[in-house]
Design a protein around this motif. Structure first.
Motif, short mmCIF file in Angstrom:
data_model
loop_
_atom_site.label_atom_id
_atom_site.label_comp_id
_atom_site.label_asym_id
_atom_site.label_seq_id
_atom_site.Cartn_x
_atom_site.Cartn_y
_atom_site.Cartn_z
N SER A 1 0.77 -0.71 0.11
CA SER A 1 0.44 -0.10 -0.16
C SER A 1 0.69 1.57 0.14
O SER A 1 1.48 1.05 0.64
CB SER A 1 -0.56 0.24 0.90
OG SER A 1 -1.81 -0.97 1.26
N CYS A 2 0.92 2.49 -0.52
CA CYS A 2 1.10 3.33 -0.73
C CYS A 2 0.29 4.47 -0.62
O CYS A 2 -0.72 4.41 -1.72
CB CYS A 2 1.69 3.56 -2.04
SG CYS A 2 3.07 4.77 -2.26
N PHE A 3 0.66 5.39 0.44
CA PHE A 3 -0.61 6.34 0.65
C PHE A 3 0.26 8.09 0.15
O PHE A 3 1.54 7.77 0.93
CB PHE A 3 -0.25 6.87 2.32
CG PHE A 3 -1.51 5.16 2.66
CD1 PHE A 3 -3.04 5.25 2.90
CD2 PHE A 3 -0.64 3.89 2.99
CE1 PHE A 3 -3.61 3.96 2.96
CE2 PHE A 3 -1.61 3.12 3.01
CZ PHE A 3 -3.03 3.10 3.07
N ARG A 4 -0.24 8.45 -0.72
CA ARG A 4 0.19 10.06 -1.29
C ARG A 4 -1.01 10.75 -0.98
O ARG A 4 -2.33 10.64 -0.42
CB ARG A 4 0.35 9.53 -2.51
CG ARG A 4 1.23 8.82 -3.07
CD ARG A 4 1.55 8.51 -4.25
NE ARG A 4 3.09 7.79 -4.44
CZ ARG A 4 3.48 8.55 -4.59
NH1 ARG A 4 4.30 9.10 -4.35
NH2 ARG A 4 4.98 7.69 -5.43
N ARG A 5 -0.62 11.97 -0.51
CA ARG A 5 -0.54 13.11 -0.57
C ARG A 5 -1.64 13.81 -1.64
O ARG A 5 -1.53 13.78 -2.90
CB ARG A 5 -0.15 14.76 0.02
CG ARG A 5 -0.03 14.04 1.79
CD ARG A 5 1.32 15.80 2.01
NE ARG A 5 1.77 15.36 2.96
CZ ARG A 5 1.46 14.84 4.22
NH1 ARG A 5 0.11 15.23 4.34
NH2 ARG A 5 1.90 15.02 4.89
N TYR A 6 -2.55 14.78 -1.80
CA TYR A 6 -3.45 14.98 -3.11
C TYR A 6 -2.05 15.97 -4.13
O TYR A 6 -1.82 15.65 -5.46
CB TYR A 6 -4.64 16.49 -2.73
CG TYR A 6 -3.60 17.88 -2.59
CD1 TYR A 6 -3.34 18.21 -3.30
CD2 TYR A 6 -3.89 17.87 -0.65
CE1 TYR A 6 -3.14 19.86 -2.56
CE2 TYR A 6 -2.94 19.19 -0.06
CZ TYR A 6 -3.09 19.63 -0.96
OH TYR A 6 -2.48 21.20 -0.92
N THR A 7 -0.83 15.95 -3.59
CA THR A 7 0.22 16.18 -4.11
C THR A 7 0.85 15.36 -4.43
O THR A 7 1.81 15.81 -5.70
CB THR A 7 1.27 17.32 -2.89
OG1 THR A 7 1.49 16.64 -2.66
CG2 THR A 7 0.40 18.60 -2.88
N GLY A 8 0.78 14.39 -4.57
CA GLY A 8 1.56 13.14 -4.88
C GLY A 8 3.09 12.84 -3.59
O GLY A 8 3.43 12.36 -4.03
N ASP A 9 3.50 14.03 -3.32
CA ASP A 9 3.96 13.66 -2.35
C ASP A 9 4.10 12.36 -1.02
O ASP A 9 2.52 12.08 -0.51
CB ASP A 9 3.87 14.58 -1.17
CG ASP A 9 4.75 15.36 -1.81
OD1 ASP A 9 5.44 15.85 -2.92
OD2 ASP A 9 4.78 17.05 -1.03
N LEU A 10 5.08 11.24 -0.79
CA LEU A 10 4.63 9.88 -0.18
C LEU A 10 4.88 10.82 0.97
O LEU A 10 5.20 10.78 1.85
CB LEU A 10 5.93 9.02 -0.68
CG LEU A 10 5.56 8.14 0.21
CD1 LEU A 10 5.03 7.23 -0.35
CD2 LEU A 10 7.07 6.95 0.27
N ILE A 11 3.23 10.30 1.74
CA ILE A 11 3.21 9.97 3.54
C ILE A 11 3.88 8.86 3.76
O ILE A 11 4.50 9.04 4.68
CB ILE A 11 1.45 9.62 3.60
CG1 ILE A 11 0.97 11.08 2.84
CG2 ILE A 11 1.71 9.78 4.35
CD1 ILE A 11 -0.21 11.56 2.78
#
Length: 100
Positions: free
Chosen positions: A77-87
């Motif tokens: 699982s990869c979680f990202r912000r709306y900007t595309g930055d990795l969380i």
């Protein structure tokens, strides 16, 4: 032993089928009503979360489900912000839950 009931389930999706198997194992007579005449893919895909996989395993249907499914393989699982930055990155579900 509890009396057996005649039970009607509307919908032959994953939930309806799982409930019908569970009730049938308890000795009830189950009838499923489904509007489609044949099995088909309606949406793009179905994701089954680990807690639901545990139910299918408990009912003795996990191997049959995996055989029938078009498994895409293990994914993280990869979680990202709306900007595309990795969380954050999550581990494999199978490693965390046994079911994935």
């Amino acid at each position: 032993m509890a009396p057996a009931f005649n039970i009607l389930i509307v919908g032959g999706g994953l939930g309806g089928l799982a409930v019908s198997v569970a009730l049938g194992k308890q000795g009830h007579k189950v009838t499923i009503l489904e509007s489609t005449a044949e099995l088909q893919t309606i949406g793009g895909s179905i994701g089954i979360p680990p807690n639901s996989m545990r139910v299918w395993d408990y009912l003795g249907l996990l191997d049959r489900l995996k055989t029938a499914a078009e498994v895409q393989g293990k994914r993280t699982s990869c979680f990202r912000r709306y900007t595309g930055d990795l969380i954050c990155m999550g581990g494999l579900q199978e490693q965390a839950w046994k079911y994935g």
